[in-house]
Design a protein around this motif. Structure first.
Motif, PDB file in Angstrom:
ATOM      1  N   GLY A 113       0.844  -1.634  -0.251  1.00 14.68           N
ATOM      2  CA  GLY A 113      -0.049  -0.108   0.182  1.00 14.68           C
ATOM      3  C   GLY A 113       1.202   1.116   0.220  1.00 14.68           C
ATOM      4  O   GLY A 113       0.170   2.374  -0.076  1.00 14.68           O
ATOM      5  N   SER A 165       0.460   6.668  -1.373  1.00 14.69           N
ATOM      6  CA  SER A 165      -0.311   5.861  -0.744  1.00 14.69           C
ATOM      7  C   SER A 165      -0.630   4.768  -2.498  1.00 14.69           C
ATOM      8  O   SER A 165      -1.426   6.016  -3.093  1.00 14.69           O
ATOM      9  CB  SER A 165      -1.538   6.276  -0.306  1.00 14.69           C
ATOM     10  OG  SER A 165      -2.243   7.279  -0.825  1.00 14.69           O
ATOM     11  N   ARG A 182      -3.917   1.616  -4.230  1.00 15.30           N
ATOM     12  CA  ARG A 182      -4.970   1.071  -3.192  1.00 15.30           C
ATOM     13  C   ARG A 182      -4.752   0.393  -4.479  1.00 15.30           C
ATOM     14  O   ARG A 182      -5.403   1.057  -5.780  1.00 15.30           O
ATOM     15  CB  ARG A 182      -5.966   1.700  -3.075  1.00 15.30           C
ATOM     16  CG  ARG A 182      -5.722   2.573  -1.820  1.00 15.30           C
ATOM     17  CD  ARG A 182      -7.307   2.908  -0.813  1.00 15.30           C
ATOM     18  NE  ARG A 182      -8.103   4.137  -2.317  1.00 15.30           N
ATOM     19  CZ  ARG A 182      -7.489   4.660  -1.908  1.00 15.30           C
ATOM     20  NH1 ARG A 182      -6.532   5.701  -1.651  1.00 15.30           N
ATOM     21  NH2 ARG A 182      -8.397   5.821  -2.449  1.00 15.30           N
ATOM     22  N   TYR A 188      -7.768  -2.401  -7.280  1.00 16.47           N
ATOM     23  CA  TYR A 188      -8.776  -3.085  -6.662  1.00 16.47           C
ATOM     24  C   TYR A 188      -8.961  -4.092  -8.092  1.00 16.47           C
ATOM     25  O   TYR A 188      -8.474  -3.690  -8.295  1.00 16.47           O
ATOM     26  CB  TYR A 188      -9.849  -2.191  -7.644  1.00 16.47           C
ATOM     27  CG  TYR A 188      -9.868  -0.897  -5.648  1.00 16.47           C
ATOM     28  CD1 TYR A 188     -10.773  -0.825  -5.106  1.00 16.47           C
ATOM     29  CD2 TYR A 188      -9.229  -0.356  -6.205  1.00 16.47           C
ATOM     30  CE1 TYR A 188     -11.003  -0.085  -3.788  1.00 16.47           C
ATOM     31  CE2 TYR A 188      -9.182   0.926  -5.119  1.00 16.47           C
ATOM     32  CZ  TYR A 188     -10.309   0.855  -3.649  1.00 16.47           C
ATOM     33  OH  TYR A 188     -10.211   1.432  -2.768  1.00 16.47           O
ATOM     34  N   ASP A 209     -11.116  -4.604  -2.187  1.00 23.11           N
ATOM     35  CA  ASP A 209      -9.781  -3.503  -2.303  1.00 23.11           C
ATOM     36  C   ASP A 209      -8.880  -4.978  -1.554  1.00 23.11           C
ATOM     37  O   ASP A 209      -8.821  -5.576  -1.020  1.00 23.11           O
ATOM     38  CB  ASP A 209      -9.789  -2.878  -1.093  1.00 23.11           C
ATOM     39  CG  ASP A 209      -8.034  -1.958  -1.231  1.00 23.11           C
ATOM     40  OD1 ASP A 209      -7.285  -2.008  -1.068  1.00 23.11           O
ATOM     41  OD2 ASP A 209      -7.913  -0.829  -0.793  1.00 23.11           O
ATOM     42  N   THR A 268      -5.505  -4.602  -1.954  1.00 20.03           N
ATOM     43  CA  THR A 268      -4.230  -4.615  -1.825  1.00 20.03           C
ATOM     44  C   THR A 268      -2.798  -4.636  -1.680  1.00 20.03           C
ATOM     45  O   THR A 268      -2.093  -5.413  -1.592  1.00 20.03           O
ATOM     46  CB  THR A 268      -3.746  -2.667  -1.794  1.00 20.03           C
ATOM     47  OG1 THR A 268      -5.073  -2.205  -2.524  1.00 20.03           O
ATOM     48  CG2 THR A 268      -2.538  -2.350  -1.345  1.00 20.03           C
TER      49      THR A 268
END
Length: 228
Positions: A121, A144, A146, A148, A175, A177
């Motif tokens: 992440g 950061s 993320r 999906y 999600d 991640t």
């Protein structure tokens, strides 16, 4: 701007250095008093000079302003290419605010390098801004991330040791991640297997929660065929 018919005076005035030019994109204010002081210092007769500008003069050096949005766009392009992430299902944002960078008004090359501090992440990069083959600015960036993906989830509550059927599954965008392998699990890899624990409705199927059902149990009568 200097105007005079006296070429000698024109040359003398033109050679006077008042101030160093400001950094690109910056302003510097020079007052009329300062200019008159420089003229006196260079033995210019002020009686022969008519000063026609405002009380203060603003000097500006054109600069190339690189905003945070530009850096983020370039970083996303780099990460999508390097990591092979799906642009549609990946969200990349700064973890910190990056102030605008002001450089000389000429072409810039963006050189990203892995900072070696990435974790789930979180991605760290080093960016070198290069002009005329020289690194003019280096930035340490932190993002950061993320990710999906389409995953299989339980369409109903499934009890331990229950055989999973096709109608027990449904697919949702979640999600992934922290566990990218979740989106790699196929329905064929789930259907027909036995639940190793209770799986609540809406839970994402994980490989460690399922296994092939036991076909032979203790006490069962079996037939053995030996072939030589």
């Amino acid at each position: 701007e200097i105007k005079t018919q006296d070429q000698e005076l024109l040359c003398s005035l033109g050679q006077i250095e008042i101030e160093k030019i400001p950094s690109p994109g910056m302003n510097k204010v020079i007052s009329r008093t300062e200019i008159l002081r420089f003229l006196r210092k260079n033995n210019i007769d002020l009686e022969t000079i008519r000063f026609s500008s405002n009380e203060n003069t603003v000097v500006t050096t054109p600069g190339l302003v690189i905003h945070q949005e530009i850096i983020l766009k370039k970083a996303r392009e780099f990460l999508y290419e390097q990591m092979g992430w799906n642009r549609k299902n990946t969200v990349i944002e700064f973890k910190m605010t990056i102030p605008s960078v002001i450089l000389e008004e000429k072409p810039v090359d963006y050189c990203f390098m892995d900072a070696g501090k990435s974790s789930a992440g979180i991605v760290s990069l080093k960016l070198n801004l290069i002009q005329d083959e020289i690194i003019v600015r280096s930035l340490n960036l932190c993002f950061s991330v993320r990710i999906y993906g389409n995953v299989w989830v339980a369409a109903r509550d499934i009890e331990k040791k229950e055989i999973i059927r096709k109608e027990d599954l449904c697919q949702e965008l979640r999600d992934v991640t922290l566990n990218p392998s979740l989106s790699g699990l196929t329905s064929e890899g789930i259907v027909g297997k036995s639940a190793l624990r209770n799986i609540s409705r809406g839970n994402v199927f994980m490989e460690k929660w399922i296994d092939f059902p036991l076909l032979v149990r203790k006490g069962h009568r079996v037939e053995l065929i030996c072939q030589i």
